[in-house]
Design a protein around this motif. Structure first.
Motif, PDB file in Angstrom:
ATOM      1  N   GLN A 188      27.880  -8.098  21.590  1.00  0.00           N
ATOM      2  CA  GLN A 188      27.364  -6.823  22.072  1.00  0.00           C
ATOM      3  C   GLN A 188      28.476  -5.838  22.419  1.00  0.00           C
ATOM      4  OE1 GLN A 188      24.225  -6.253  21.805  1.00  0.00           O
ATOM      5  NE2 GLN A 188      23.710  -8.371  21.264  1.00  0.00           N
ATOM      6  N   GLU A 189      29.575  -6.315  23.018  1.00  0.00           N
ATOM      7  CA  GLU A 189      30.662  -5.430  23.411  1.00  0.00           C
ATOM      8  C   GLU A 189      31.709  -5.266  22.316  1.00  0.00           C
ATOM      9  OE1 GLU A 189      32.295  -6.315  27.226  1.00  0.00           O
ATOM     10  OE2 GLU A 189      30.356  -6.950  28.049  1.00  0.00           O
ATOM     11  N   GLY A 190      31.526  -5.955  21.192  1.00  0.00           N
ATOM     12  CA  GLY A 190      32.413  -5.747  20.056  1.00  0.00           C
ATOM     13  C   GLY A 190      33.812  -6.282  20.229  1.00  0.00           C
ATOM     14  N   VAL A 191      33.979  -7.398  20.956  1.00  0.00           N
ATOM     15  CA  VAL A 191      35.312  -7.960  21.161  1.00  0.00           C
ATOM     16  C   VAL A 191      35.677  -8.857  19.972  1.00  0.00           C
ATOM     17  CG1 VAL A 191      36.839  -9.091  22.824  1.00  0.00           C
ATOM     18  CG2 VAL A 191      34.776  -7.951  23.618  1.00  0.00           C
ATOM     19  N   VAL A 192      35.475  -8.326  18.759  1.00  0.00           N
ATOM     20  CA  VAL A 192      35.835  -9.032  17.537  1.00  0.00           C
ATOM     21  C   VAL A 192      36.314  -8.008  16.519  1.00  0.00           C
ATOM     22  CG1 VAL A 192      34.293 -11.009  17.804  1.00  0.00           C
ATOM     23  CG2 VAL A 192      33.435  -8.908  16.797  1.00  0.00           C
ATOM     24  N   ASN A 193      36.981  -8.458  15.489  1.00  0.00           N
ATOM     25  CA  ASN A 193      37.497  -7.547  14.472  1.00  0.00           C
ATOM     26  C   ASN A 193      36.459  -7.078  13.453  1.00  0.00           C
ATOM     27  OD1 ASN A 193      40.102  -7.570  15.510  1.00  0.00           O
ATOM     28  ND2 ASN A 193      40.618  -9.441  14.418  1.00  0.00           N
ATOM     29  N   PRO A 194      35.547  -7.942  12.964  1.00  0.00           N
ATOM     30  CA  PRO A 194      34.634  -7.523  11.906  1.00  0.00           C
ATOM     31  C   PRO A 194      33.805  -6.309  12.299  1.00  0.00           C
ATOM     32  CG  PRO A 194      34.587  -9.898  12.144  1.00  0.00           C
ATOM     33  CD  PRO A 194      35.373  -9.356  13.292  1.00  0.00           C
ATOM     34  N   GLY A 195      33.689  -5.349  11.391  1.00  0.00           N
ATOM     35  CA  GLY A 195      33.003  -4.106  11.700  1.00  0.00           C
ATOM     36  C   GLY A 195      31.516  -4.235  11.907  1.00  0.00           C
ATOM     37  N   ILE A 196      30.876  -5.247  11.341  1.00  0.00           N
ATOM     38  CA  ILE A 196      29.415  -5.326  11.459  1.00  0.00           C
ATOM     39  C   ILE A 196      28.964  -5.579  12.888  1.00  0.00           C
ATOM     40  CG2 ILE A 196      29.229  -6.177   9.092  1.00  0.00           C
ATOM     41  CD1 ILE A 196      28.572  -8.917  10.235  1.00  0.00           C
ATOM     42  N   TRP A 197      29.901  -6.072  13.753  1.00  0.00           N
ATOM     43  CA  TRP A 197      29.527  -6.365  15.130  1.00  0.00           C
ATOM     44  C   TRP A 197      29.831  -5.196  16.072  1.00  0.00           C
ATOM     45  CZ3 TRP A 197      26.434 -10.172  15.021  1.00  0.00           C
ATOM     46  CH2 TRP A 197      26.668 -11.302  14.235  1.00  0.00           C
ATOM     47  N   THR A 198      30.477  -4.146  15.594  1.00  0.00           N
ATOM     48  CA  THR A 198      30.946  -3.083  16.489  1.00  0.00           C
ATOM     49  C   THR A 198      30.248  -1.769  16.183  1.00  0.00           C
ATOM     50  OG1 THR A 198      32.761  -2.521  14.998  1.00  0.00           O
ATOM     51  CG2 THR A 198      33.208  -4.146  16.713  1.00  0.00           C
ATOM     52  N   GLU A 200      30.612   2.626  16.592  1.00  0.00           N
ATOM     53  CA  GLU A 200      31.673   3.540  16.170  1.00  0.00           C
ATOM     54  C   GLU A 200      32.826   3.531  17.137  1.00  0.00           C
ATOM     55  OE1 GLU A 200      30.071   7.353  15.574  1.00  0.00           O
ATOM     56  OE2 GLU A 200      28.829   6.778  13.853  1.00  0.00           O
ATOM     57  N   ARG A 201      32.554   3.414  18.454  1.00  0.00           N
ATOM     58  CA  ARG A 201      33.645   3.377  19.436  1.00  0.00           C
ATOM     59  C   ARG A 201      34.494   2.161  19.250  1.00  0.00           C
ATOM     60  NH1 ARG A 201      30.423   3.667  24.864  1.00  0.00           N
ATOM     61  NH2 ARG A 201      29.217   2.194  23.614  1.00  0.00           N
ATOM     62  N   GLY A 202      33.845   1.000  18.976  1.00  0.00           N
ATOM     63  CA  GLY A 202      34.611  -0.222  18.776  1.00  0.00           C
ATOM     64  C   GLY A 202      35.456  -0.173  17.522  1.00  0.00           C
ATOM     65  N   SER A 203      34.899   0.439  16.432  1.00  0.00           N
ATOM     66  CA  SER A 203      35.658   0.482  15.187  1.00  0.00           C
ATOM     67  C   SER A 203      36.840   1.424  15.296  1.00  0.00           C
ATOM     68  CB  SER A 203      34.742   0.929  14.036  1.00  0.00           C
ATOM     69  OG  SER A 203      34.221   2.225  14.300  1.00  0.00           O
ATOM     70  N   ASP A 204      36.744   2.480  16.122  1.00  0.00           N
ATOM     71  CA  ASP A 204      37.863   3.397  16.307  1.00  0.00           C
ATOM     72  C   ASP A 204      39.007   2.757  17.043  1.00  0.00           C
ATOM     73  OD1 ASP A 204      36.523   5.358  14.992  1.00  0.00           O
ATOM     74  OD2 ASP A 204      35.714   6.304  16.809  1.00  0.00           O
ATOM     75  N   SER A 205      38.696   1.806  17.946  1.00  0.00           N
ATOM     76  CA  SER A 205      39.746   1.167  18.739  1.00  0.00           C
ATOM     77  C   SER A 205      40.412   0.049  17.963  1.00  0.00           C
ATOM     78  CB  SER A 205      39.177   0.603  20.049  1.00  0.00           C
ATOM     79  OG  SER A 205      38.175  -0.355  19.770  1.00  0.00           O
ATOM     80  N   LEU A 223      29.867 -14.911  27.377  1.00  0.00           N
ATOM     81  CA  LEU A 223      30.891 -14.866  26.335  1.00  0.00           C
ATOM     82  C   LEU A 223      30.308 -14.366  25.013  1.00  0.00           C
ATOM     83  CD1 LEU A 223      32.993 -18.121  26.841  1.00  0.00           C
ATOM     84  CD2 LEU A 223      33.806 -15.773  26.998  1.00  0.00           C
ATOM     85  N   ARG A 224      29.133 -14.867  24.672  1.00  0.00           N
ATOM     86  CA  ARG A 224      28.490 -14.434  23.434  1.00  0.00           C
ATOM     87  C   ARG A 224      28.246 -12.927  23.455  1.00  0.00           C
ATOM     88  NH1 ARG A 224      25.679 -17.375  19.733  1.00  0.00           N
ATOM     89  NH2 ARG A 224      25.635 -19.150  21.159  1.00  0.00           N
TER      90      ARG A 224
END
Length: 239
Positions: A222-232, A234-239, A216-217
């Protein structure tokens, strides 16, 4: 409001002249163990207390909520805004004042109530020339009343809905607040706790995937399943 609820449920009105001198033991026995005809007609003895009006005595409120808790039900509450008339309430951008919020919503919620909704408010009816005052009466707040009826209907539907058809949201908080403390709490492993909850839910028929606390962690960070940008990335921030 009662007539609307009667379209899909049995309704047993219980009126009390005082909340201070109610014998909670007698009320509990009547509702839960009385063996009366109305009680036997309810499948699995499930019911939802719906309370209307102010609850000034917190000790009594806690006893009322314990009756609902002991029956596996919810104490669905409601209130009357007492500092604004109906027209003023309907046009108010503020809604409840701070003192009203504390008394009408926060304290009942701490005592176990849910769905604190405004269902009626005072409205001037006539002016008494002799007494030189406006006579007021309670009038229904349609939006709040209809929402309360809808919520009671949905809670009753949940009692018979199979677990596989239910949708559950698990809310985790960051402590201290901030992106650097994702699902952290003092002396608690939130990821592992959520993992165990999900496993228990799956065992009871809920449609959910199961992950270990570590998995879960990784999914959150690592997979960016959160909103804050510092955890994602570029692909995660685009989605």
């Amino acid at each position: 409001m009662i007539q609307e609820i009667r379209k899909f449920a049995l309704v047993l009105p219980i009126a009390m002249t005082s909340l201070v001198h109610v014998d909670s033991k007698k009320l509990r026995n009547f509702l839960m163990f009385g063996g009366t005809t109305w009680r036997e007609s309810i499948p699995d003895r499930k019911f939802y207390p719906v309370s209307v009006g102010c609850r000034s005595d917190r000790r009594q409120k806690r006893r009322d909520s314990s009756i609902a808790e002991g029956s596996g039900s919810a104490d669905v509450s409601s209130f009357f805004p007492d500092q604004k008339e109906k027209k003023e309430w309907e046009h108010s951008r503020q809604g409840l004042s701070l003192s009203e919020f504390l008394v009408q919503m926060m304290l009942p919620e701490l005592d176990g109530s849910i769905e604190m909704l405004p269902v009626a408010a005072l409205s001037a009816r006539d002016y008494d020339e002799e007494l030189q005052l406006h006579i007021k009466e309670l009038q229904l707040i349609e939006e709040g009343a209809q929402r309360l009826v809808s919520r009671v209907r949905r809670y009753l539907e949940l009692q018979t809905k199979p677990p596989a058809e239910k949708r559950i949201a698990i809310i985790g908080y960051n402590y201290p607040p901030g992106e650097g403390h994702l699902l952290q709490a003092s002396f608690l492993d939130i990821f592992e706790s959520v993992s165990r909850i999900m496993k228990a839910m799956k065992q009871h028929g809920y449609m959910t995937e199961t992950y270990s606390g570590t998995e879960l962690r990784e999914r959150f960070i690592q997979e960016g399943v959160v909103n804050p940008g510092i955890w994602t990335d570029e692909r995660g921030s685009d989605s």
